[in-house]
Design a protein around this motif. Structure first.
Motif, PDB file in Angstrom:
ATOM      1  N   GLU A   1      -4.373 -27.547  -5.990  1.00 13.28           N
ATOM      2  CA  GLU A   1      -3.978 -27.070  -7.155  1.00 13.28           C
ATOM      3  C   GLU A   1      -3.625 -25.509  -6.720  1.00 13.28           C
ATOM      4  N   GLY A   2      -4.280 -24.901  -5.905  1.00 11.59           N
ATOM      5  CA  GLY A   2      -3.918 -23.530  -5.654  1.00 11.59           C
ATOM      6  C   GLY A   2      -2.665 -23.351  -4.938  1.00 11.59           C
ATOM      7  N   ALA A   3      -2.028 -24.231  -4.230  1.00 11.98           N
ATOM      8  CA  ALA A   3      -0.837 -23.969  -3.510  1.00 11.98           C
ATOM      9  C   ALA A   3       0.253 -24.240  -4.441  1.00 11.98           C
ATOM     10  N   SER A   4       1.203 -23.234  -4.374  1.00 11.80           N
ATOM     11  CA  SER A   4       2.403 -23.517  -5.164  1.00 11.80           C
ATOM     12  C   SER A   4       3.728 -23.909  -4.254  1.00 11.80           C
ATOM     13  N   LEU A   5       4.612 -24.593  -5.004  1.00 14.25           N
ATOM     14  CA  LEU A   5       5.855 -24.929  -4.442  1.00 14.25           C
ATOM     15  C   LEU A   5       6.496 -23.798  -4.012  1.00 14.25           C
ATOM     16  N   ARG A   6       6.328 -22.806  -4.772  1.00 13.45           N
ATOM     17  CA  ARG A   6       7.231 -21.395  -4.307  1.00 13.45           C
ATOM     18  C   ARG A   6       6.543 -20.874  -2.826  1.00 13.45           C
ATOM     19  N   GLN A   7       5.260 -20.957  -2.906  1.00 16.02           N
ATOM     20  CA  GLN A   7       4.734 -20.456  -1.601  1.00 16.02           C
ATOM     21  C   GLN A   7       4.803 -21.340  -0.511  1.00 16.02           C
ATOM     22  N   GLY A  64      -5.061 -30.406  14.200  1.00 17.69           N
ATOM     23  CA  GLY A  64      -5.940 -31.326  13.659  1.00 17.69           C
ATOM     24  C   GLY A  64      -7.182 -30.721  12.760  1.00 17.69           C
ATOM     25  N   GLY A  65      -7.637 -29.441  13.400  1.00 12.35           N
ATOM     26  CA  GLY A  65      -8.583 -28.675  12.751  1.00 12.35           C
ATOM     27  C   GLY A  65      -8.201 -28.299  11.156  1.00 12.35           C
ATOM     28  N   LEU A  66      -6.746 -27.927  11.281  1.00 12.24           N
ATOM     29  CA  LEU A  66      -6.422 -27.753   9.731  1.00 12.24           C
ATOM     30  C   LEU A  66      -6.386 -28.909   9.049  1.00 12.24           C
ATOM     31  N   PHE A  67      -6.101 -29.809   9.529  1.00  8.40           N
ATOM     32  CA  PHE A  67      -6.117 -31.147   8.555  1.00  8.40           C
ATOM     33  C   PHE A  67      -7.649 -31.421   8.306  1.00  8.40           C
ATOM     34  N   MET A  68      -8.581 -31.389   9.081  1.00  9.39           N
ATOM     35  CA  MET A  68      -9.826 -31.336   8.616  1.00  9.39           C
ATOM     36  C   MET A  68     -10.186 -30.486   7.197  1.00  9.39           C
ATOM     37  N   ARG A  69      -9.763 -29.469   7.403  1.00 12.24           N
ATOM     38  CA  ARG A  69     -10.020 -28.558   6.133  1.00 12.24           C
ATOM     39  C   ARG A  69      -9.413 -29.237   5.008  1.00 12.24           C
ATOM     40  N   VAL A  70      -8.152 -29.699   5.054  1.00 14.84           N
ATOM     41  CA  VAL A  70      -7.500 -30.297   4.079  1.00 14.84           C
ATOM     42  C   VAL A  70      -8.274 -31.682   3.667  1.00 14.84           C
ATOM     43  N   THR A  91       4.012 -29.148   8.047  1.00 10.88           N
ATOM     44  CA  THR A  91       3.140 -28.369   8.721  1.00 10.88           C
ATOM     45  C   THR A  91       2.809 -27.201   7.732  1.00 10.88           C
ATOM     46  N   ALA A  92       3.634 -26.587   7.083  1.00 17.28           N
ATOM     47  CA  ALA A  92       3.539 -25.581   6.251  1.00 17.28           C
ATOM     48  C   ALA A  92       2.443 -26.058   5.124  1.00 17.28           C
ATOM     49  N   ALA A  93       2.902 -27.222   4.501  1.00 13.22           N
ATOM     50  CA  ALA A  93       2.019 -27.719   3.491  1.00 13.22           C
ATOM     51  C   ALA A  93       0.628 -27.905   3.974  1.00 13.22           C
ATOM     52  N   GLU A  94       0.567 -28.396   5.077  1.00 15.68           N
ATOM     53  CA  GLU A  94      -1.141 -28.786   5.586  1.00 15.68           C
ATOM     54  C   GLU A  94      -1.765 -27.168   5.573  1.00 15.68           C
ATOM     55  N   ALA A  95      -1.110 -26.364   6.325  1.00 13.94           N
ATOM     56  CA  ALA A  95      -1.778 -24.903   6.261  1.00 13.94           C
ATOM     57  C   ALA A  95      -2.193 -24.462   4.960  1.00 13.94           C
ATOM     58  N   LEU A  96      -1.176 -24.573   3.997  1.00  4.37           N
ATOM     59  CA  LEU A  96      -1.193 -23.942   2.698  1.00  4.37           C
ATOM     60  C   LEU A  96      -2.543 -24.912   2.049  1.00  4.37           C
ATOM     61  N   PHE A  97      -2.426 -26.109   2.118  1.00  4.80           N
ATOM     62  CA  PHE A  97      -3.417 -26.822   1.148  1.00  4.80           C
ATOM     63  C   PHE A  97      -4.582 -26.474   1.722  1.00  4.80           C
ATOM     64  N   ALA A  98      -4.768 -26.119   3.132  1.00  2.00           N
ATOM     65  CA  ALA A  98      -6.109 -26.133   3.970  1.00  2.00           C
ATOM     66  C   ALA A  98      -6.860 -24.597   3.381  1.00  2.00           C
ATOM     67  N   GLN A  99      -5.772 -23.702   3.277  1.00  2.00           N
ATOM     68  CA  GLN A  99      -6.292 -22.483   2.583  1.00  2.00           C
ATOM     69  C   GLN A  99      -6.412 -22.394   1.037  1.00  2.00           C
ATOM     70  N   ARG A 100      -5.518 -22.863   0.442  1.00  2.00           N
ATOM     71  CA  ARG A 100      -5.538 -22.826  -1.010  1.00  2.00           C
ATOM     72  C   ARG A 100      -5.987 -24.171  -1.915  1.00  2.00           C
ATOM     73  N   GLY A 101      -6.135 -25.171  -1.195  1.00  2.00           N
ATOM     74  CA  GLY A 101      -5.988 -26.179  -1.886  1.00  2.00           C
ATOM     75  C   GLY A 101      -4.934 -26.891  -2.494  1.00  2.00           C
ATOM     76  N   LEU A 146       4.241 -35.141  -1.507  1.00  4.87           N
ATOM     77  CA  LEU A 146       4.150 -34.304  -0.412  1.00  4.87           C
ATOM     78  C   LEU A 146       2.579 -34.371   0.213  1.00  4.87           C
ATOM     79  N   VAL A 147       1.660 -34.242  -0.950  1.00  5.87           N
ATOM     80  CA  VAL A 147       0.312 -34.131  -0.597  1.00  5.87           C
ATOM     81  C   VAL A 147      -0.028 -35.566   0.283  1.00  5.87           C
ATOM     82  N   GLU A 148       0.291 -36.554  -0.316  1.00  7.58           N
ATOM     83  CA  GLU A 148      -0.123 -38.003   0.203  1.00  7.58           C
ATOM     84  C   GLU A 148       0.656 -38.137   1.860  1.00  7.58           C
ATOM     85  N   GLN A 149       1.799 -37.616   1.903  1.00  9.40           N
ATOM     86  CA  GLN A 149       2.520 -37.523   3.299  1.00  9.40           C
ATOM     87  C   GLN A 149       1.822 -36.588   4.202  1.00  9.40           C
TER      88      GLN A 149
END
Length: 204
Positions: A25-31, A104-110, A13-23, A53-56
């Motif tokens: 490449e832009g999302a680090s494991l620390r974040q 689901g909306g966040l996932f669309m951005r991902v 859930t956190a990864a989905e939100a972070l990838f939607a926001q930062r992409g 993680l991205v695949e999952q």
């Protein structure tokens, strides 16, 4: 849900939100560990690598979506009375439902990020795991549109998919009015998109 499963779900859930926001490449494991409230060892334990993680993140949403699509298609495929609109409904409605479900909306951005960032390994993963879904729908479209060449049919299906992705993103100029319920707006979107796609697919 056991503790291990809930930790995994929290990371996704956190990864989905972070990838939607930062992409990607832009999302680090620390974040990610900070957002999920876990340590790096937990991410490595559940996913092994950032690519996995991205695949999952995709698998969590797309397994459910495509199971619903194929379930709907199974009831109408090959039947004489099946219309083009029926097949489009089986393809479009589960996707619009997903885009309005929780998260689901966040996932669309991902998903939009995946197209924009031209990630070849992710595209390969999506093709290998979900290409069969599109192939099954294409068989049915081809049956109902015998006058189209294979190449022309693929062009048109690709454009329909693009229109659906746009509708799912919620970035269009037609926004839900305050006096229209979420369900009614989604139904209006589905009806317009199915009519539009059917006309495009049937065009000479």
């Amino acid at each position: 849900m056991n503790s291990s499963a809930s930790t995994k779900e929290r990371i996704l859930t956190a990864a989905e939100a972070l990838f939607a926001q930062r992409g990607f490449e832009g999302a680090s494991l620390r974040q990610l560990t900070a957002a999920a409230g876990v340590n790096l060892a937990a991410v490595n334990y559940h996913f092994g690598s950032k690519d996995h993680l991205v695949e999952q993140v995709f698998k969590r949403r797309l397994d459910q979506l495509n199971a619903r699509r194929l379930g709907a298609l199974k009831h109408i495929a090959g039947l004489q009375e099946t219309t083009l609109e029926d097949v489009l409904s089986a393809f479009i409605r589960p996707a619009l439902d997903l885009s309005h479900d929780g998260g689901g909306g966040l996932f669309m951005r991902v998903l939009a990020r995946a197209f924009a960032e031209h990630d070849d390994s992710l595209r390969k993963f999506l093709s290998e795991n979900y290409g069969h879904v599109m192939r099954q729908f294409t068989v049915e479209f081809a049956r109902l549109l015998p006058g189209l060449s294979k190449e022309e049919l693929y062009w048109r299906i690709d454009l329909v998919t693009g229109a659906l992705t746009h509708a799912m993103s919620g970035f269009g100029i037609i926004q839900r009015k305050s006096d229209v319920s979420e369900t009614s707006h989604r139904e209006q979107t589905a009806e317009h998109l199915i009519r539009f796609a059917a006309a495009g697919l049937r065009a000479p």
